[in-house]
Design a protein around this motif. Structure first.
Motif, PDB file in Angstrom:
ATOM      1  N   ARG A 156       0.447  -1.243   0.150  1.00  0.00           N
ATOM      2  CA  ARG A 156      -0.408  -0.191  -0.094  1.00  0.00           C
ATOM      3  C   ARG A 156       0.778   1.264   0.281  1.00  0.00           C
ATOM      4  O   ARG A 156       0.411   2.387  -0.231  1.00  0.00           O
ATOM      5  N   ALA A 157       1.574   1.013   0.424  1.00  0.00           N
ATOM      6  CA  ALA A 157       2.743   2.515   0.582  1.00  0.00           C
ATOM      7  C   ALA A 157       3.362   2.763  -0.689  1.00  0.00           C
ATOM      8  O   ALA A 157       3.433   3.414  -1.020  1.00  0.00           O
ATOM      9  N   ALA A 158       4.316   1.590  -1.014  1.00  0.00           N
ATOM     10  CA  ALA A 158       4.256   2.078  -2.433  1.00  0.00           C
ATOM     11  C   ALA A 158       3.711   2.350  -3.600  1.00  0.00           C
ATOM     12  O   ALA A 158       3.687   2.889  -4.981  1.00  0.00           O
ATOM     13  N   LEU A 159       1.996   1.644  -3.367  1.00  0.00           N
ATOM     14  CA  LEU A 159       1.159   2.458  -3.970  1.00  0.00           C
ATOM     15  C   LEU A 159       1.199   3.784  -3.489  1.00  0.00           C
ATOM     16  O   LEU A 159       0.840   5.000  -4.498  1.00  0.00           O
ATOM     17  N   ASP A 160       0.854   4.408  -2.961  1.00  0.00           N
ATOM     18  CA  ASP A 160       0.681   5.507  -2.179  1.00  0.00           C
ATOM     19  C   ASP A 160       1.457   6.324  -3.218  1.00  0.00           C
ATOM     20  O   ASP A 160       1.314   7.597  -3.328  1.00  0.00           O
ATOM     21  N   ALA A 161       3.003   5.750  -2.767  1.00  0.00           N
ATOM     22  CA  ALA A 161       4.140   6.600  -3.506  1.00  0.00           C
ATOM     23  C   ALA A 161       4.635   6.156  -5.073  1.00  0.00           C
ATOM     24  O   ALA A 161       5.366   6.931  -5.087  1.00  0.00           O
ATOM     25  N   ILE A 162       3.527   5.674  -5.231  1.00  0.00           N
ATOM     26  CA  ILE A 162       4.125   5.503  -7.107  1.00  0.00           C
ATOM     27  C   ILE A 162       4.468   6.408  -8.178  1.00  0.00           C
ATOM     28  O   ILE A 162       5.337   6.783  -8.388  1.00  0.00           O
ATOM     29  N   ASP A 163       3.528   7.599  -7.849  1.00  0.00           N
ATOM     30  CA  ASP A 163       4.495   9.206  -8.318  1.00  0.00           C
ATOM     31  C   ASP A 163       5.619   9.309  -7.822  1.00  0.00           C
ATOM     32  O   ASP A 163       6.604   9.821  -9.257  1.00  0.00           O
ATOM     33  N   GLU A 164       5.981   9.351  -7.013  1.00  0.00           N
ATOM     34  CA  GLU A 164       6.893  10.309  -6.168  1.00  0.00           C
ATOM     35  C   GLU A 164       8.007   8.462  -6.381  1.00  0.00           C
ATOM     36  O   GLU A 164       9.116   9.414  -7.151  1.00  0.00           O
ATOM     37  N   ILE A 165       7.984   7.171  -6.548  1.00  0.00           N
ATOM     38  CA  ILE A 165       9.154   6.470  -6.939  1.00  0.00           C
ATOM     39  C   ILE A 165       9.057   6.605  -8.741  1.00  0.00           C
ATOM     40  O   ILE A 165      10.343   7.041  -8.849  1.00  0.00           O
ATOM     41  N   LEU A 166       7.782   6.989  -9.331  1.00  0.00           N
ATOM     42  CA  LEU A 166       8.318   6.929 -10.981  1.00  0.00           C
ATOM     43  C   LEU A 166       9.485   8.125 -11.102  1.00  0.00           C
ATOM     44  O   LEU A 166       9.726   8.274 -11.708  1.00  0.00           O
ATOM     45  N   ALA A 167       9.130   9.056 -10.308  1.00  0.00           N
ATOM     46  CA  ALA A 167       9.879  10.581 -10.086  1.00  0.00           C
ATOM     47  C   ALA A 167      10.938  10.146 -10.236  1.00  0.00           C
ATOM     48  O   ALA A 167      12.038  11.614 -10.160  1.00  0.00           O
ATOM     49  N   VAL A 168      11.768   9.264  -9.938  1.00  0.00           N
ATOM     50  CA  VAL A 168      13.316   9.449  -9.019  1.00  0.00           C
ATOM     51  C   VAL A 168      13.952   9.137 -10.927  1.00  0.00           C
ATOM     52  O   VAL A 168      13.986   8.297 -11.611  1.00  0.00           O
ATOM     53  N   ASP A 169      14.586   9.930 -11.230  1.00  0.00           N
ATOM     54  CA  ASP A 169      15.996  10.406 -11.779  1.00  0.00           C
ATOM     55  C   ASP A 169      16.861   8.730 -12.241  1.00  0.00           C
ATOM     56  O   ASP A 169      17.736   8.545 -11.120  1.00  0.00           O
ATOM     57  N   GLY A 170      16.375   8.213 -12.934  1.00  0.00           N
ATOM     58  CA  GLY A 170      17.815   6.791 -12.808  1.00  0.00           C
ATOM     59  C   GLY A 170      16.381   5.109 -12.317  1.00  0.00           C
ATOM     60  O   GLY A 170      16.806   4.150 -12.333  1.00  0.00           O
ATOM     61  N   ILE A 171      15.278   5.549 -12.119  1.00  0.00           N
ATOM     62  CA  ILE A 171      14.405   4.369 -11.708  1.00  0.00           C
ATOM     63  C   ILE A 171      13.832   4.540 -13.269  1.00  0.00           C
ATOM     64  O   ILE A 171      13.358   5.139 -13.793  1.00  0.00           O
ATOM     65  N   ASP A 172      13.889   2.948 -14.243  1.00  0.00           N
ATOM     66  CA  ASP A 172      13.466   3.355 -15.380  1.00  0.00           C
ATOM     67  C   ASP A 172      12.388   2.139 -15.244  1.00  0.00           C
ATOM     68  O   ASP A 172      11.517   2.889 -16.802  1.00  0.00           O
ATOM     69  N   GLY A 173      11.502   1.820 -14.516  1.00  0.00           N
ATOM     70  CA  GLY A 173      10.774   1.708 -14.188  1.00  0.00           C
ATOM     71  C   GLY A 173       9.638   0.517 -13.575  1.00  0.00           C
ATOM     72  O   GLY A 173      10.582   0.935 -12.159  1.00  0.00           O
ATOM     73  N   ILE A 174       8.907   0.062 -13.339  1.00  0.00           N
ATOM     74  CA  ILE A 174       8.513  -0.755 -11.711  1.00  0.00           C
ATOM     75  C   ILE A 174       8.358  -2.399 -12.008  1.00  0.00           C
ATOM     76  O   ILE A 174       7.461  -2.928 -12.926  1.00  0.00           O
ATOM     77  N   PHE A 175       7.872  -2.743 -11.045  1.00  0.00           N
ATOM     78  CA  PHE A 175       7.326  -4.640 -11.776  1.00  0.00           C
ATOM     79  C   PHE A 175       5.922  -4.516 -10.592  1.00  0.00           C
ATOM     80  O   PHE A 175       6.249  -4.230  -9.046  1.00  0.00           O
ATOM     81  N   ILE A 176       4.873  -4.955 -10.645  1.00  0.00           N
ATOM     82  CA  ILE A 176       3.852  -5.072  -9.810  1.00  0.00           C
ATOM     83  C   ILE A 176       3.875  -6.736  -9.574  1.00  0.00           C
ATOM     84  O   ILE A 176       4.403  -7.087 -10.421  1.00  0.00           O
TER      85      ILE A 176
END
Length: 263
Positions: A156-176
């Motif tokens: 749940r924490a990751a879902l709530d922060a998904i935009d902040e995680i994706l906005a980090v420069d160097g993160i190329d994507g996410i894996f559900i």
């Protein structure tokens, strides 16, 4: 400016053939990797979180994948960012990191997987240079673009922060991770990776990844589920674990033998 020397990152972004299908191997046997690498998988994931791989066997497994001309992906144990750097040094094309629940977690992952100016990855890619077949200077200039850093979103924490995680420069994507995510969404009440709640969450995650120009991947319990994910727009999917595929194949063979014998 970075380059995409081995084409993996570029193919992911272009969604060639409607997205990639990867094997998923937790059994720490490079010979098993060799067999599955000969099939029509687009990539091979070595699972070090719940699988039994250690660093030496994983390096051998990566070599088997690379010899088959395919990209090797490694999922590291939770928080083991030091292993992420070593796996990239061994020739992995991508790192999947579980339980990335915040932008701070994402930044710590980038530090270990990207060279400056994005991160703080230490120099020492001796096996990677062999696998990519390029000079050291060329690898340094291209590494941040040719290696893929993927943060797992499964709480749940990751879902709530998904935009902040994706906005980090160097993160190329996410894996559900649908299994852990279904446990989190139900407050521990059930394991339901193929539920409507997961489908809704995936649709939301796809939209957020597209908005940020980032990749999205997920674990499918089998080939049919993986196909559903591709239809939804995911860039890379897993078509079940090797243990499930092995046992399903065994059951099919046994059932066929019994059917013929009884006829």
């Amino acid at each position: 400016m970075t380059t995409d020397i081995d084409g993996f990152a570029g193919r992911l972004k272009r969604r060639e053939n409607g997205g990639m299908i990867s094997a998923w191997i937790g059994t720490p046997d490079p010979l098993l990797v060799n067999h599955l690498s000969q099939e029509a998988f687009d990539a091979i994931v070595l699972d070090m979180q719940h699988g039994m791989w250690d660093m030496a066997s994983a390096a051998n497994g990566i070599s088997q994948v690379r010899l088959a001309g395919k990209p090797a992906i490694a999922r590291i144990p939770v928080g083991d960012f030091a292993s992420a750097s070593r796996l990239l040094d061994a020739g992995a094309s991508a790192i999947i990191a579980p339980m990335i629940n915040s932008a701070d977690d994402a930044r710590a992952l980038v530090k270990a997987t990207k060279y400056p100016p994005l991160g703080e990855r230490s120099w020492g890619p001796s096996l990677a240079l062999n696998h990519f077949g390029i000079a050291a200077d060329e690898y340094l200039q291209g590494a941040n673009g040719l290696t893929v850093t993927i943060a797992m979103v499964e709480t749940r924490a990751a879902l709530d922060a998904i935009d902040e995680i994706l906005a980090v420069d160097g993160i190329d994507g996410i894996f559900i991770g649908p299994s852990d995510l279904s446990i989190a969404l139900s407050n521990g009440a059930r394991l339901a990776p193929d539920s409507a709640a997961i489908d809704q969450t995936l649709a939301h995650a796809v939209a957020r990844c597209r908005a940020h120009g980032k990749l999205i991947c997920a674990f499918g319990t089998d080939g049919e589920r993986a196909g559903q994910f591709l239809k939804l727009g995911l860039d890379l999917v897993i078509a079940g674990a090797e243990t499930a595929q092995l046992r399903a194949g065994a059951r099919t063979a046994i059932a066929a033998a019994r059917k013929v014998a009884a006829s």
